[in-house]
Design a protein around this motif. Structure first.
Motif, PDB file in Angstrom:
ATOM      1  N   LYS A   1     -53.259  42.292 -56.481  1.00 59.25           N
ATOM      2  CA  LYS A   1     -52.040  42.065 -55.714  1.00 59.25           C
ATOM      3  C   LYS A   1     -51.761  40.570 -55.556  1.00 59.25           C
ATOM      4  CE  LYS A   1     -50.023  42.584 -51.144  1.00 59.25           C
ATOM      5  NZ  LYS A   1     -50.272  42.893 -49.734  1.00 59.25           N
ATOM      6  N   ASN A  60     -49.031  38.818 -57.575  1.00 60.14           N
ATOM      7  CA  ASN A  60     -47.641  39.233 -57.512  1.00 60.14           C
ATOM      8  C   ASN A  60     -46.806  38.314 -56.633  1.00 60.14           C
ATOM      9  OD1 ASN A  60     -48.406  41.288 -59.116  1.00 60.14           O
ATOM     10  ND2 ASN A  60     -48.273  42.895 -57.584  1.00 60.14           N
ATOM     11  N   ALA A 111     -38.353  45.422 -55.149  1.00 58.82           N
ATOM     12  CA  ALA A 111     -39.814  45.493 -55.239  1.00 58.82           C
ATOM     13  C   ALA A 111     -40.382  45.981 -53.925  1.00 58.82           C
ATOM     14  CB  ALA A 111     -40.395  44.129 -55.593  1.00 58.82           C
ATOM     15  N   MET A 158     -46.543  45.629 -52.996  1.00 57.52           N
ATOM     16  CA  MET A 158     -46.872  45.033 -54.281  1.00 57.52           C
ATOM     17  C   MET A 158     -46.622  43.525 -54.308  1.00 57.52           C
ATOM     18  SD  MET A 158     -48.118  47.329 -56.224  1.00 57.52           S
ATOM     19  CE  MET A 158     -48.048  46.486 -57.800  1.00 57.52           C
ATOM     20  N   ILE A 159     -46.203  42.952 -53.186  1.00 59.70           N
ATOM     21  CA  ILE A 159     -45.828  41.541 -53.154  1.00 59.70           C
ATOM     22  C   ILE A 159     -46.845  40.744 -52.337  1.00 59.70           C
ATOM     23  CG2 ILE A 159     -44.042  39.887 -52.478  1.00 59.70           C
ATOM     24  CD1 ILE A 159     -42.010  42.172 -52.684  1.00 59.70           C
ATOM     25  N   GLN A 179     -46.165  33.053 -65.353  1.00 58.47           N
ATOM     26  CA  GLN A 179     -46.681  34.364 -64.969  1.00 58.47           C
ATOM     27  C   GLN A 179     -47.512  34.978 -66.093  1.00 58.47           C
ATOM     28  OE1 GLN A 179     -46.636  34.282 -61.836  1.00 58.47           O
ATOM     29  NE2 GLN A 179     -45.464  36.100 -61.285  1.00 58.47           N
TER      30      GLN A 179
END
Length: 344
Positions: free
Chosen positions: A3, A6, A36, A40-41, A298
């Motif tokens: 996680k 992200n 989103a 998940m952030i 990323q």
């Protein structure tokens, strides 16, 4: 742990970020562009004129999601976060260690110098036969001297000022030949020595932008394990400066940032038209090119490498968090020394 990779980057001018149930929603000109789930952030980084609604900020703070605001050129503006959850006992150990930082500084400098040397050695391996003789000779001389500095750091006395001096000499040598590593077909993409505020050439603009992203990740890593990001060892304390985040960044930036920047220009993913010049002489990435760089960043973070101390494979994006954990273990007394991170 995954996680922590992200991060949501918002680069569109005029974008609006809001909360919809358990989701973050990004709209541009009233049209939904992205959605989103909060779980998940790990963080949100917004560039320029971006609207963030109060319910969204409240939701992020409650869930431990950090919101970072940068201006459109990537300079830090503000950071919004919820209650600090640092471990007070660990932070007390950190403060004590910062009074006598020699051992930790030695590890940080050794990691940085070794990684700088590795970047130059890789360039000689990959392009040595194609490099002009004068440039190749200069790079080889820098590699040899960096090797000498690395050996002296590893056997150095406990004088922290001498260690900082060795780090400064290594940086001067490294950036003195860094321009020879650029193989872009655009003659205007040059590197005239490190310049920061503002960056004065395209390569400095690219490096500064990526260093900002890495600093954000290192600060998040320090806070994740309960350390105070403002109290460092190599970098002296200064109001408003995340000294520990900058410490963690130093040993990682040659492998994570410098190599990525070189790849972007040498593979022609970034060209001279991706930059603009301001009236004050500053050279900056334009809006579209920032998206290209963010995408590459990323992807770079997803690349897996074996951690030299843990002997386990992990994405490069987790390197700041793994190093912050190792530093915390050292401060608690679980490790005799802080093991530096060596990129390959």
């Amino acid at each position: 742990m995954k996680k922590l990779l992200n991060t949501v980057y918002v680069t569109s001018e005029g974008a609006a970020l809001s909360k919809d149930g358990e989701n973050l929603v990004v709209q541009v000109e009233g049209e939904e562009r992205a959605r989103a789930p909060f779980h998940m952030i790990a963080s949100v980084v917004a560039f320029g004129a971006v609207l963030l609604t109060p319910p969204l900020l409240q939701a992020c703070a409650a869930r431990g999601i950090t919101v970072v605001l940068l201006d459109r050129n990537g300079r830090f503006q503000a950071r919004v976060e919820g209650p600090t959850s640092g471990n007070v006992l660990l932070r007390r150990q950190q403060y004590r260690a910062s009074e006598r930082p020699e051992a930790i500084v030695r590890s940080l400098v050794a990691g940085k110098v070794a990684n700088q040397r590795a970047v130059l050695q890789r360039a000689l391996r990959d392009y040595g036969e194609e490099t002009q003789i004068s440039a190749k000779t200069a790079i080889e001389a820098a590699v040899a001297r960096l090797g000498g500095i690395l050996r002296s750091v590893q056997i150095s006395t406990s004088d922290v000022n001498a260690l900082r001096g060795a780090e400064g000499e290594a940086a001067q040598l490294y950036f003195g030949v860094f321009g020879h590593l650029i193989r872009s077909p655009d003659p205007a993409i040059v590197f005239r020595g490190r310049s920061r505020r503002p960056p004065l050439d395209p390569m400095n603009a690219l490096l500064s932008f990526l260093y900002t992203l890495l600093t954000h990740d290192c600060r998040s890593a320090a806070e994740t394990v309960g350390l105070d990001p403002a109290v460092g060892f190599l970098h002296r304390d200064r109001p408003g400066r995340p000294s520990l985040a900058l410490d963690l960044m130093e040993e990682m930036r040659p492998a994570l940032v410098d190599r990525l920047a070189l790849s972007l220009v040498n593979r022609r993913q970034i060209r001279i038209q991706d930059f603009r010049m301001e009236d004050n002489g500053a050279v900056l990435l334009n809006d579209e090119s920032r998206k290209t760089v963010l995408s590459a960043w990323q992807e770079r973070k997803k690349t897996e490498r074996r951690h030299p101390f843990l002997d386990e494979t992990a994405p490069l994006g987790l390197a700041p968090f793994l190093q912050a954990q190792l530093l915390a273990r050292h401060l608690r007394g679980d490790l005799d020394a802080y093991p530096p991170w060596f990129g390959k």
